[in-house]
Design a protein around this motif. Structure first.
Motif, mmCIF file in Angstrom:
data_model
loop_
_atom_site.group_PDB
_atom_site.id
_atom_site.type_symbol
_atom_site.label_atom_id
_atom_site.label_comp_id
_atom_site.label_asym_id
_atom_site.label_seq_id
_atom_site.Cartn_x
_atom_site.Cartn_y
_atom_site.Cartn_z
ATOM 1 N N ASN A 1 -1.562 -3.312 -5.449
ATOM 2 C CA ASN A 1 -1.254 -4.395 -6.311
ATOM 3 C C ASN A 1 0.080 -4.014 -7.151
ATOM 4 O O ASN A 1 -0.058 -2.871 -7.918
ATOM 5 C CB ASN A 1 -2.374 -4.830 -7.010
ATOM 6 C CG ASN A 1 -3.399 -5.484 -6.129
ATOM 7 O OD1 ASN A 1 -3.228 -6.412 -5.549
ATOM 8 N ND2 ASN A 1 -4.783 -5.157 -6.518
ATOM 9 N N HIS B 1 0.807 -1.279 -0.034
ATOM 10 C CA HIS B 1 -0.227 -0.005 -0.165
ATOM 11 C C HIS B 1 0.985 1.197 0.079
ATOM 12 O O HIS B 1 1.743 1.326 0.674
ATOM 13 C CB HIS B 1 -0.737 0.059 1.330
ATOM 14 C CG HIS B 1 -1.965 1.267 1.203
ATOM 15 N ND1 HIS B 1 -2.923 1.037 0.269
ATOM 16 C CD2 HIS B 1 -1.966 2.197 1.859
ATOM 17 C CE1 HIS B 1 -3.592 2.346 0.499
ATOM 18 N NE2 HIS B 1 -3.049 2.974 1.470
ATOM 19 N N GLU C 1 1.229 1.758 -7.588
ATOM 20 C CA GLU C 1 -0.200 1.834 -7.924
ATOM 21 C C GLU C 1 -0.987 2.149 -6.712
ATOM 22 O O GLU C 1 -0.490 1.429 -5.601
ATOM 23 C CB GLU C 1 -0.844 0.502 -8.267
ATOM 24 C CG GLU C 1 -0.177 0.223 -9.707
ATOM 25 C CD GLU C 1 -0.878 0.971 -10.977
ATOM 26 O OE1 GLU C 1 -1.796 1.785 -10.821
ATOM 27 O OE2 GLU C 1 -0.422 0.956 -11.990
ATOM 28 N N ASP C 2 -2.141 3.019 -6.276
ATOM 29 C CA ASP C 2 -2.612 3.287 -5.458
ATOM 30 C C ASP C 2 -3.430 2.216 -4.754
ATOM 31 O O ASP C 2 -3.538 1.938 -3.673
ATOM 32 C CB ASP C 2 -3.424 4.538 -5.568
ATOM 33 C CG ASP C 2 -2.844 5.846 -5.906
ATOM 34 O OD1 ASP C 2 -1.836 5.868 -5.453
ATOM 35 O OD2 ASP C 2 -3.398 6.491 -6.806
ATOM 36 N N SER C 3 -3.823 1.190 -5.643
ATOM 37 C CA SER C 3 -4.582 -0.068 -5.255
ATOM 38 C C SER C 3 -3.549 -0.912 -4.290
ATOM 39 O O SER C 3 -4.547 -1.525 -3.511
ATOM 40 C CB SER C 3 -5.199 -0.544 -6.393
ATOM 41 O OG SER C 3 -3.831 -1.374 -7.039
ATOM 42 N N ASN D 1 5.472 -1.655 -12.727
ATOM 43 C CA ASN D 1 4.055 -1.573 -13.123
ATOM 44 C C ASN D 1 4.135 -1.016 -14.369
ATOM 45 O O ASN D 1 3.329 -0.174 -14.793
ATOM 46 C CB ASN D 1 3.478 -0.634 -12.110
ATOM 47 C CG ASN D 1 2.854 -0.835 -10.634
ATOM 48 O OD1 ASN D 1 2.804 -2.383 -10.600
ATOM 49 N ND2 ASN D 1 3.215 -0.177 -9.923
#
Length: 599
Positions: free
Chosen positions: A131, A81, A127-129, A104
Motif C-alpha cells: 500500500n 508490491h 512500504e513492504d505491505s 509515504n
C-alpha cells in the motif's frame, strides 16, 4: 478520459505502472499545507478529485476552475508490491512549475521547470505491505515574471494572444522497475555522410569487464546489424554501419532508407544488458537516419535542398488545454496539417509531449522545438531557462522529426536585445550552449527580429493588410522579394539584426505571417486580419501565399496558425479541429511552390 499510452516511446521497457487517473486534490491559497503536514505525516483527506494528467483549469480534469491558485496539492494511493532487488523510479512527464514529491510521508525530491520530465529513486521509500501513497505539492506563482510561462496568461480570463494558465501535473505520472544494473540513457549520433550511426549507451551499476551489451538494429524487420560489446566504462559507444557499401558525399542520393517527411523511415533498436547469460535489462528504441545543415543560403535535408512549409502550432485543446485529451489527438493534428500540404510545424512557446514527437517521427512531420519564455530578463530567468533547455535536449535529442531549436521568440525575456550587450550575450550563449549539446540540428537565436548569431534568419511579418489595402500589400510583397529587401526593408517595427550583428548568408525564412481570422462559430474573437466568408478566407490565403512563393529570398515559411485557440481565431481549423474550408483547396495553394534545381 485517461491517458494510458506508454509515455516515453523513444526508450521503452515492458515493466511499468501508469499512475494517471483519479487523484485527490486541494487548493492551498493560504499556503498552510506544509505547516499542517499535508505531505502525509498526518491522515488528511483532500476535498476535491482531479483526473491526472489534466490541470485543474481544464474541463478534462473534472474541476474546470479558471481562477488563480498559486499552490495546489495532489494525493494518490495505490498498491505496488516492493521488489527488494530492484530500483523503482517514480516518473513525472511534466509539472508546472515547482514540485515537491513525497512518498509515504517522506520527501522523494524536488524539481523546478514546467516543460520537462524528472524522476526519483523511491525504492527505499516504498512500504513492504504494497500500500503506497504519493503526495505532490506544486507551486506556480502567477505573478512570477522570471518564470518561463510562454502563452499562459497571468490573469483569470484569457485575452488576445494569451491563453488560460496551466498549473500542476500536465503529463503522465508513472512507476518503472529496473534492475540494480540497468541501461540509463541512449543517444544516437548520426554520421550521415559516412553511412553510420554511433550508439552512446550509458549504464548504471553494471560490472565493468563482466557485463555486456547485446544490440540488434533492424529496418522493416530486416536485421541491419547485431552484436555485443563488453562494458568497460559508464558510456559504451557502438558504431554501426547503417548503409553498407555506400560512399556518401554532398551529392549523395540515399538508397531510400533515410528519414524524410515523404518517407519517414525508422530503424528499430533493441538493447540488452547481460551478466553472464542472464538478461538483466532490455530496452527498445528507434532512430531516423537524417542530416540537416545549411549552405549557400539554403536549408538541406539529407544533402538535398529542403523548402519548409510549416504551420504554427500552439498545442492547446478545448478540453485539456496544454494536455491532449488522447494520443489520437496528436495524430489528428499531424494528419490535418499534412492534408493541407504542410511538411512540419513550429511548436510555439511549448515543449510538446513526447507522444506528439513520436507520431511526428512515424508520420514524417518536421518540428521546430521551442520552450516557453519568461516575460522579463534577469539573472534568475536566465538560469531557469538554461536549466530548462538542458533538460529539453536530454529528453528530445533522439527524435529525427526535430530539426531546429528556437530558444528565444520575438525578444520575449530579452526585451532590450537590440542594443543591450548583456542580453545579446545571453542569446549568443544559448546559441552556442545548445550547439554544444546537440550538433545535429539548427539553432535560431531570436525568432522574429533582432537576431544575433543564428543558423536561420527567422522573420515575422503580419503587415500584409486587408485585401482592400493595396498599397500596404504591395509594400509587403516587395519587402519579401529578395534577400536585400527582406533584411533591409522588413516592414516591421524592429530591425532584423541586433546592433553589432548582420547578415552572414544564412537561409531566410518567414516564420510568422498570415493570421487570417475567419469566425465560423459566431464567437467574438481576435485576429490579425478578418474575413467574412469561406470564399474570402481562401482568396486572402492565396493572395498572401502568392507573395511568399514569388519571393526569391525566402527558403520556407511558417503560417500562423493551425487552429483557433480560445478567443484567438487565426486558425486554419477551429479550436475543435473542424476545417474552416475545403482542406484540399489549402493544399492546392500550398503545393504551388516547387524547389528549383540547385547544385
Amino acid at each position: 478520459m485517461k491517458r494510458t499510452e506508454y509515455p516515453r516511446p523513444q526508450f521503452v521497457r515492458e515493466k511499468w505502472l501508469n499512475l494517471n487517473g483519479e487523484w485527490q486534490f486541494e487548493f492551498d491559497d493560504k499556503n498552510e499545507g506544509l505547516v499542517n503536514n499535508w505531505n502525509g505525516l498526518k491522515e488528511i483527506e483532500f476535498t476535491k478529485h482531479i483526473q491526472v494528467p489534466f490541470v485543474y483549469q481544464s474541463e478534462a480534469s473534472g474541476i474546470n476552475d479558471r481562477s488563480v491558485h498559486d499552490v495546489v496539492w495532489y494525493k494518490k494511493q495505490f498498491f505496488y508490491h516492493k521488489n527488494e532487488r530492484a530500483i523503482v523510479y517514480l516518473h513525472f512527464g511534466a509539472v508546472d512549475y515547482e514540485a515537491m514529491v513525497y512518498v509515504n510521508g517522506q520527501l522523494a525530491g524536488t524539481h523546478v521547470g514546467g516543460n520537462t520530465p524528472f524522476k526519483f529513486d523511491v525504492s527505499n521509500l516504498l512500504e513492504d505491505s504494497g500500500n503506497q501513497e504519493v503526495i505532490v505539492r506544486v507551486t506556480d506563482r502567477h505573478d512570477d515574471e522570471e518564470m518561463p510561462r510562454g502563452k499562459q496568461f497571468w490573469e483569470k480570463t484569457s485575452r488576445g494572444i494569451w491563453y488560460t494558465n496551466s498549473t500542476g501535473i500536465w503529463q503522465t505520472v508513472w512507476l518503472e522497475e529496473v534492475n540494480q544494473s540497468h541501461i540509463d540513457d541512449l543517444r544516437y549520433h548520426i554520421r550521415y555522410d559516412e553511412g553510420m550511426v554511433n550508439l552512446a549507451v550509458r549504464t548504471l551499476g553494471s560490472v565493468k569487464g563482466e557485463s555486456k551489451l547485446v544490440y540488434r538494429i533492424s529496418y522493416q524487420d530486416e536485421i541491419v546489424s547485431q552484436g555485443e560489446q563488453l562494458i568497460t566504462s559508464e558510456v559504451t559507444t557502438i558504431a554501426v554501419d547503417v548503409i553498407q557499401g555506400h560512399i556518401f558525399s554532398t551529392n549523395f542520393h540515399d538508397d531510400g532508407r533515410s528519414w524524410t517527411p515523404e518517407n519517414p523511415n525508422l530503424f528499430d533498436v533493441e538493447l540488452k544488458l547481460m551478466l553472464d547469460d542472464t538478461v538483466i535489462d532490455r530496452v527498445t528504441s528507434y532512430f531516423g537516419f537524417r542530416k540537416i545543415h545549411t549552405k549557400n543560403g539554403m536549408v538541406f535535408l539529407n544533402n538535398k535542398p529542403f523548402y519548409q512549409k510549416l504551420v504554427l502550432d500552439q498545442g492547446y485543446w478545448p478540453k485539456g488545454l496544454l494536455t491532449a485529451p488522447s494520443d489520437d489527438d496528436f495524430i489528428k493534428d499531424i494528419d490535418l496539417a499534412k492534408a493541407m500540404g504542410f511538411n512540419g510545424c513550429r511548436k510555439h512557446q511549448k515543449m510538446e509531449d513526447p507522444r506528439f514527437l513520436y507520431w511526428a517521427d512515424v508520420k514524417g512531420f518536421v518540428v521546430w522545438g521551442e520552450c516557453a519564455a519568461p516575460p522579463i530578463y534577469s539573472e534568475r530567468s536566465v538560469a531557469r531557462l538554461m536549466l530548462e533547455w538542458t533538460e529539453i535536449i536530454n529528453r528530445d535529442i533522439n527524435h529525427p522529426s526535430i530539426i531546429t531549436w528556437v530558444p528565444i521568440n520575438e525578444s520575449w525575456g530579452v526585451p532590450n536585445i537590440s542594443h543591450d550587450r548583456m542580453q545579446q550575450h545571453f542569446s549568443q550563449a544559448m546559441y552556442h550552449y545548445i550547439h554544444s549539446l546537440d550538433n545535429s540540428r539548427l539553432v535560431i537565436s531570436n525568432d522574429g527580429w533582432a537576431a544575433t548569431e543564428t543558423d536561420i534568419v527567422a522573420i515575422h511579418n503580419y503587415m500584409h493588410g486587408q485585401n482592400s489595402e493595396k498599397d500596404k500589400y504591395n509594400y509587403y510583397r516587395e519587402s519579401l522579394f529578395c534577400k536585400e529587401s527582406l533584411i533591409n526593408n522588413p516592414s516591421t517595427a524592429w530591425p532584423i539584426f541586433a546592433d553589432g550583428f548582420g547578415y552572414q548568408g544564412q537561409p531566410i525564412l518567414l516564420t510568422e505571417f498570415g493570421g487570417i481570422a475567419y469566425e465560423v462559430s459566431n464567437q467574438e474573437g481576435w485576429g490579425y486580419t478578418k474575413v467574412g466568408s469561406e470564399e474570402e478566407f481562401l482568396e486572402d490565403y492565396k493572395r498572401i501565399m502568392s507573395a511568399i512563393y514569388a519571393s526569391k529570398g525566402l527558403w520556407g515559411y511558417c503560417y500562423t496558425q493551425l487552429t483557433d485557440v480560445e478567443q484567438e481565431i487565426n486558425g486554419l481549423l477551429t479550436y475543435n479541429r473542424d476545417p474552416k474550408c475545403d482542406l484540399e483547396k489549402i493544399k492546392k495553394i500550398n503545393d504551388g511552390y516547387h524547389i528549383p534545381n540547385v547544385e
